[in-house]
Design an enzyme around this catalytic site. Structure first.
Site, PDB file in Angstrom:
ATOM      1  N   GLU A  22      48.856  54.434  10.269  1.00  0.00           N
ATOM      2  CA  GLU A  22      50.111  55.196  10.219  1.00  0.00           C
ATOM      3  C   GLU A  22      49.753  56.596  10.675  1.00  0.00           C
ATOM      4  OE1 GLU A  22      53.043  53.879   9.332  1.00  0.00           O
ATOM      5  OE2 GLU A  22      52.146  51.949   8.848  1.00  0.00           O
ATOM      6  N   CYS A  52      55.021  63.675   8.639  1.00  0.00           N
ATOM      7  CA  CYS A  52      54.824  62.872   9.856  1.00  0.00           C
ATOM      8  C   CYS A  52      56.170  62.546  10.488  1.00  0.00           C
ATOM      9  CB  CYS A  52      54.052  61.601   9.515  1.00  0.00           C
ATOM     10  SG  CYS A  52      54.792  60.667   8.169  1.00  0.00           S
TER      11      CYS A  52
HETATM   12  P1  NAD Z   1      43.436  63.548   9.316  1.00  0.00           P
HETATM   13  O1  NAD Z   1      43.493  62.466  10.333  1.00  0.00           O
HETATM   14  O2  NAD Z   1      42.673  64.770   9.611  1.00  0.00           O
HETATM   15  O3  NAD Z   1      42.828  62.983   7.935  1.00  0.00           O
HETATM   16  C1  NAD Z   1      43.386  61.859   7.274  1.00  0.00           C
HETATM   17  C2  NAD Z   1      42.315  61.243   6.379  1.00  0.00           C
HETATM   18  O4  NAD Z   1      41.270  60.726   7.198  1.00  0.00           O
HETATM   19  C3  NAD Z   1      41.643  62.214   5.414  1.00  0.00           C
HETATM   20  O5  NAD Z   1      41.385  61.548   4.195  1.00  0.00           O
HETATM   21  C4  NAD Z   1      40.346  62.548   6.129  1.00  0.00           C
HETATM   22  O6  NAD Z   1      39.314  62.971   5.260  1.00  0.00           O
HETATM   23  C5  NAD Z   1      40.008  61.216   6.764  1.00  0.00           C
HETATM   24  N1  NAD Z   1      39.145  61.280   7.951  1.00  0.00           N
HETATM   25  C6  NAD Z   1      38.881  62.339   8.752  1.00  0.00           C
HETATM   26  N2  NAD Z   1      38.069  61.967   9.767  1.00  0.00           N
HETATM   27  C7  NAD Z   1      37.825  60.637   9.602  1.00  0.00           C
HETATM   28  C8  NAD Z   1      37.092  59.672  10.353  1.00  0.00           C
HETATM   29  N3  NAD Z   1      36.430  59.983  11.460  1.00  0.00           N
HETATM   30  N4  NAD Z   1      37.079  58.402   9.898  1.00  0.00           N
HETATM   31  C9  NAD Z   1      37.773  58.039   8.784  1.00  0.00           C
HETATM   32  N5  NAD Z   1      38.487  58.914   8.043  1.00  0.00           N
HETATM   33  C10 NAD Z   1      38.515  60.196   8.447  1.00  0.00           C
HETATM   34  O7  NAD Z   1      44.956  63.857   8.952  1.00  0.00           O
HETATM   35  P2  NAD Z   1      45.525  64.984   7.964  1.00  0.00           P
HETATM   36  O8  NAD Z   1      45.365  66.311   8.625  1.00  0.00           O
HETATM   37  O9  NAD Z   1      44.963  64.760   6.604  1.00  0.00           O
HETATM   38  O10 NAD Z   1      47.072  64.578   7.896  1.00  0.00           O
HETATM   39  C11 NAD Z   1      48.011  64.995   8.833  1.00  0.00           C
HETATM   40  C12 NAD Z   1      48.304  63.913   9.857  1.00  0.00           C
HETATM   41  O11 NAD Z   1      48.692  62.709   9.194  1.00  0.00           O
HETATM   42  C13 NAD Z   1      49.469  64.272  10.760  1.00  0.00           C
HETATM   43  O12 NAD Z   1      49.168  63.924  12.092  1.00  0.00           O
HETATM   44  C14 NAD Z   1      50.616  63.398  10.235  1.00  0.00           C
HETATM   45  O13 NAD Z   1      51.633  63.121  11.173  1.00  0.00           O
HETATM   46  C15 NAD Z   1      49.875  62.182   9.798  1.00  0.00           C
HETATM   47  N6  NAD Z   1      50.651  61.417   8.823  1.00  0.00           N
HETATM   48  C16 NAD Z   1      51.197  60.220   9.202  1.00  0.00           C
HETATM   49  C17 NAD Z   1      51.997  59.503   8.312  1.00  0.00           C
HETATM   50  C18 NAD Z   1      52.630  58.174   8.713  1.00  0.00           C
HETATM   51  O14 NAD Z   1      53.116  57.466   7.841  1.00  0.00           O
HETATM   52  N7  NAD Z   1      52.639  57.826   9.984  1.00  0.00           N
HETATM   53  C19 NAD Z   1      52.223  60.003   7.030  1.00  0.00           C
HETATM   54  C20 NAD Z   1      51.654  61.229   6.682  1.00  0.00           C
HETATM   55  C21 NAD Z   1      50.854  61.922   7.583  1.00  0.00           C
END
Ligand code: NAD
Length: 499
Positions: free
Chosen positions: A271, A305
């Site tokens: 997501e 998001c």
């Molecule tokens: P992010 O991708 O930086 O981090 C998300 C999670 O992934 C965190 O727990 C982080 O520690 C972990 N992570 C980071 N690098 C990783 C890797 N290489 N492998 C595995 N895990 C890793 O996102 P964010 O800044 O925490 O959140 C914001 C983003 O999330 C925005 O782009 C937003 O649109 C999206 N989002 C999407 C939805 C949806 O339902 N589509 C909902 C909420 C947020």
């Protein structure tokens, strides 16, 4: 903006959050600390709230081993019993809702009422809805008349079963920490899987506290929660003992998750980010829809998001729409989530704040006209970013093409609908979109031409636990919520008996 301070916060309002009790990981049914720790900061004050374990790969191995060991017992528990246990978990979260809401506001930043609604949404809507869903075996009718390699109805009597996959790695972001974490944990457990949950290092506190309160309701090893730094996510996605990854986060990270999970062919649900457009038709009533438009645009201070990120308005009503939005923006208080007057909180973390600052520099360089740029609290180290409305910035600007995750929004004027739809669809994202107006036929026609997993009509960013959420293009893979979302936590197994 000064560097983030690491003084521990001693605000009176935080007393309810019981920070002094500390925060632990849960592995194999036990509280676990680690030699190293991570600092968690309140974005409204830039002061440290607490420290959490920064675990090493040996502790992840231990958690995966515990989850593997617990799987055979948990999958054999009848669904009705699993539902009873999950319902007790929801009740226990409810018992602590006031404390958890304070903790959530302190770490995430939004208004206290919003934090409470995130907890309530889980315990009163998403959780109970899940308890109404079933994963029954189904008989499948196969037409006897089909001729397959010379045999009619060759496959015989077919039963379709939903079987658990094994150990689920759940990774969540910082914008809706509770809902997005437990929106994964509950269906994964209901389907008979065991879970390793990794919340964002920016907002782990409420999730850890919930885990601390509920873990004893489950057999040891069924539900494990781990916190760590930049290495922990990749360790989880590449771990050979984990069978499915359910990830919510940015598109950038989602691509890395998919790449890493490929080596062991894990099941993956992603997501990801969104750049949702909204199209306002010429027959819309600007003053009537302005508040709903504003709320959709600045949901979670623009850190949603499915927040509405690009608004396309017909030229006949453009000035009425923008004037109404500016009036609402001027009356909107940005501040500390504990202030009852606050409508929009701070940006959640320093990294995100810096990204927004560079977007703002880019906006200034582009010469885009600014319709509104609001005030933010002064004399604070908090990460407050002004509500910003842009007037017709160039279509190709990076801040129009890319997801802007914060309170900056672009409004565009269009002449004809084909042009509006083309511009709305001109993005690599496809999470949500909306159409606003009065003529039901035209609203449906435009909706069906927009490219996104969910198209709302005269509303935006509404989710329902019974309704599947999916994505087009680079906004994700797979489905969350609804019966279809629950089924993504299962293998589909067919038993075909010769007649
Ligand atoms: P992010 O991708 O930086 O981090 C998300 C999670 O992934 C965190 O727990 C982080 O520690 C972990 N992570 C980071 N690098 C990783 C890797 N290489 N492998 C595995 N895990 C890793 O996102 P964010 O800044 O925490 O959140 C914001 C983003 O999330 C925005 O782009 C937003 O649109 C999206 N989002 C999407 C939805 C949806 O339902 N589509 C909902 C909420 C947020």
């Amino acid at each position: 903006m000064n560097a983030i301070s690491v003084d521990v916060e001693t605000n009176d309002k935080l007393k309810k959050a019981k920070l002094e009790n500390g925060f632990y990981n849960i592995i194999d049914g036990k509280r676990v600390s680690a030699g190293k720790t991570l600092s968690v900061v309140n974005p409204a004050t830039a002061k440290q709230l607490a420290i959490v374990p920064d675990i090493d790969s040996a502790l992840l191995d231990k958690a995966v081993g515990a989850a593997q060991n617990a799987f055979s017992e948990w999958r054999a528990v009848p669904t009705s019993r699993r539902k009873a246990i999950l319902t007790s978990m929801l009740n226990r979260i409810g018992d602590h809702a006031a404390e958890l809401s304070v903790l959530l506001t302190a770490e995430q930043g939004g208004p206290l009422a919003r934090a409470r609604s995130e907890i309530d949404l889980l315990i009163k809507a998403f959780g109970p809805a899940l308890m109404q869903m079933e994963l029954h075996e189904k008989e499948q009718e196969v037409p006897e008349s089909l001729d397959i390699f010379g045999r009619s109805g060759a496959i015989g009597h077919v039963t379709k079963r939903y079987t658990p996959i094994g150990v689920v790695g759940a990774i969540s972001p910082w914008n809706l920490p509770v809902r997005l974490s437990f929106g994964k944990v509950l269906p994964a457990l209901l389907a008979g899987n065991t879970v390793i949950l990794k919340p964002s290092p920016f907002t782990p506190l409420t999730v850890l506290r919930i885990a601390d309160y509920v873990h004893d309701l489950l057999p040891p090893g069924v539900f494990n929660v781990l916190t760590g730094g930049d290495d922990l996510g990749p360790w989880i996605t590449s771990h050979p003992g984990i069978n499915l990854i359910t990830f919510t986060g940015s598109t950038f990270t989602g691509k890395r998750v998919l790449e890493s999970a490929a080596a062991t062919l894990k099941r993956v649900t992603l997501e990801l980010g969104g750049n949702d457009p909204g199209v306002v038709l010429s027959d819309a009533e600007p003053e009537k829809i302005a508040q709903a438009l504003f709320d959709s645009m600045f949901l979670l201070s623009g850190q949603g998001c499915i927040s509405l990120k690009r608004l396309y308005v017909h030229e006949d009503i453009y000035s009425r729409v923008t004037e109404s939005l500016v009036a609402i923006a001027s009356a909107t208080k940005v501040g500390d989530g504990f202030d009852p007057q606050t409508r929009l909180g701070p940006v959640q973390n320093q990294l995100q704040y810096k990204r927004l600052q560079s977007v703002w520099e880019e906006i200034k360089r582009s010469g885009a006209k600014v319709l509104f740029r609001g005030g933010v609290p002064t004399n604070t180290e908090g990460l407050f970013f002004p509500v910003t409305l842009l007037d017709n910035p160039p279509d190709g600007s990076s801040f129009v093409i890319q997801e802007v995750f914060g309170p900056i929004r672009s409004i565009f004027k269009y002449k004809n609908l084909d042009e509006a739809i083309r511009r709305a669809n001109d993005t690599s994202y496809g999470l949500g979109a909306s159409v606003w107006g009065n003529d039901p036929v035209q609203l449906r026609t435009v909706a069906s031409r927009l490219e996104a997993g969910t198209i709302w009509i005269n509303q935006h960013a509404i989710r329902n636990p019974f309704v599947p959420a999916s994505a087009y293009k680079e906004s994700g893979l797979g489905v969350e919520f609804g019966q279809e979302g629950l089924e993504t936590f299962c293998n589909i197994q067919v038993i075909a008996a010769k007649r």
